[in-house]
Design an enzyme around this catalytic site. Structure first.
Site, mmCIF file in Angstrom:
data_model
loop_
_atom_site.group_PDB
_atom_site.id
_atom_site.type_symbol
_atom_site.label_atom_id
_atom_site.label_comp_id
_atom_site.label_asym_id
_atom_site.label_seq_id
_atom_site.Cartn_x
_atom_site.Cartn_y
_atom_site.Cartn_z
ATOM 1 N N ALA A 16 0.804 -1.226 0.000
ATOM 2 C CA ALA A 16 0.000 0.000 0.000
ATOM 3 C C ALA A 16 0.836 1.274 0.000
ATOM 4 C CB ALA A 16 -0.936 0.004 1.211
ATOM 5 N N TYR A 165 9.904 -13.026 -12.321
ATOM 6 C CA TYR A 165 8.692 -12.230 -12.129
ATOM 7 C C TYR A 165 7.511 -12.837 -12.889
ATOM 8 C CZ TYR A 165 5.720 -8.039 -11.958
ATOM 9 O OH TYR A 165 4.690 -7.162 -11.742
ATOM 10 N N ALA A 166 7.747 -13.221 -14.142
ATOM 11 C CA ALA A 166 6.670 -13.790 -14.960
ATOM 12 C C ALA A 166 6.130 -15.075 -14.347
ATOM 13 C CB ALA A 166 7.161 -14.046 -16.384
#
Length: 255
Positions: A16, A165-166
C-alpha cells in the site's frame, strides 16, 4: 453520510506504500471502505493513509484507517496481523487486495537463485500466506468477502529479463483460480487482475528505449494510471461483481 460501492467494509491492502496498492487505498476509501494500508515500508504506508485516503468513515466515532508494517513473505508476521486486526476492528477484513510485489530482473542465464527465490517468496508465497490467513479468518467469522490478487500481463505473455517475475505472476493466476473453487462455499470470491504497463515506481526503472518499444504494442498508446487498476479493484470488491469469481482480468490497454 458516506456513499459508495463498499460503504462500511473493512479492506486490507498490501503493497500500500506506492503504485497500485496506494491507488487502491485511495479509491476504496473514496468508495466508503475503512482501509488498512500494509507495506514493508511503514512510513510509506503511513503516508498513504495521511495523504492519499478519503476521510475515514469512523472519523465521528467509528472505525479509522490504519497503517501497518508487513513483510508478506513472513508467515508469523501475517498471522500476527490477523490477530491485531481482529483485536482492533473486532472483525476480519472482507476485502483483501494482494498488491505487494517486487522485481529482481536479469537475463535468465545470469539470474541468481537468490533473486529468483526473493521474487517468488514475495509475489507468490506472500500472496498465498495473506490469502490463506485472512480467508480462514473470514470463514471462521462467517464473513462474506472478496480477495483481489494482483498478477501481471507479464505472467500471461512473459517478458525478457523477467523469468522470475513472470513465473511468480503466472502462479498468482493459477492460485487465484484454485482458491476461488475452494472458497466459494464460504461466499468468498477470489479474482486476479493482470495490469499491463502501469505508471508506477517499478516502470520508472525501465529504460526509455524499452518504454518506446512497449508503447508500440499497446493499442491505447500510453502507460496505464494506477487509479485505472484501482477502479477495477473497487468493482471486484463490491456487490456489483457478486457473480464473478475465479476470473483473471486484463487491465493493459490492449497489450
Amino acid at each position: 453520510m458516506v456513499s459508495g460501492l463498499v460503504v462500511g467494509r473493512l479492506a486490507l491492502v498490501t503493497g500500500a506504500g506506492s503504485g497500485i496498492g496506494r491507488a487502491a487505498c485511495q479509491v476504496l476509501s473514496k468508495e466508503g471502505a475503512t482501509v488498512i494500508a500494509a507495506d514493508r515500508n511503514y512510513e510509506a504506508a503511513v503516508q498513504t493513509i495521511k495523504t492519499h485516503t478519503a476521510l475515514a468513515p469512523g472519523t465521528n466515532g467509528g472505525e479509522e484507517h490504519s497503517a501497518v508494517e508487513l513483510d508478506v513473505s513472513n508467515s508469523k508476521a501475517v498471522q500476527d496481523l490477523v490477530q491485531d486486526t481482529l483485536k482492533q476492528y473486532k472483525k476480519p477484513p472482507c476485502i483483501i487486495v494482494n498488491s505487494a510485489g517486487i522485481t529482481r530482473d536479469n537475463w535468465m542465464l545470469k539470474l541468481s537463485e537468490e533473486d529468483y527465490d526473493s521474487v517468488l517468496n514475495v509475489n507468490l508465497k506472500g500472496t498465498f500466506l495473506v490469502m490463506q490467513a485472512f480467508a480462514k479468518a473470514m470463514a471462521e467469522s462467517s464473513v462474506s468477502g472478496s480477495v483481489i490478487n494482483i498478477s501481471s500481463i507479464v505472467g500471461k505473455y512473459g517478458n525478457m529479463g523477467q523469468t522470475n517475475y513472470a513465473s511468480s505472476k503466472a502462479g498468482v493466476v493459477a492460485m487465484t483460480q484454485s482458491a476461488a473453487k475452494e472458497l466459494g462455499k464460504f461466499n468468498i470470491r477470489v479474482n486476479a487482475i493482470l495490469p499491463g504497463f502501469i505508471d508506477t515506481p517499478i516502470i520508472k526503472t525501465v529504460p526509455d528505449k524499452v518504454k518506446e518499444q512497449i508503447m508500440k504494442l499497446v493499442p491505447l498508446g500510453r502507460l496505464g494510471n494506477p487509479a485505472e487498476v484501482a477502479e477495477v479493484i473497487a468493482f471486484l470488491s463490491s456487490d456489483k461483481s457478486s457473480f464473478i469469481t475465479g476470473a483473471a482480468i486484463d487491465v493493459s490497454g490492449g497489450y
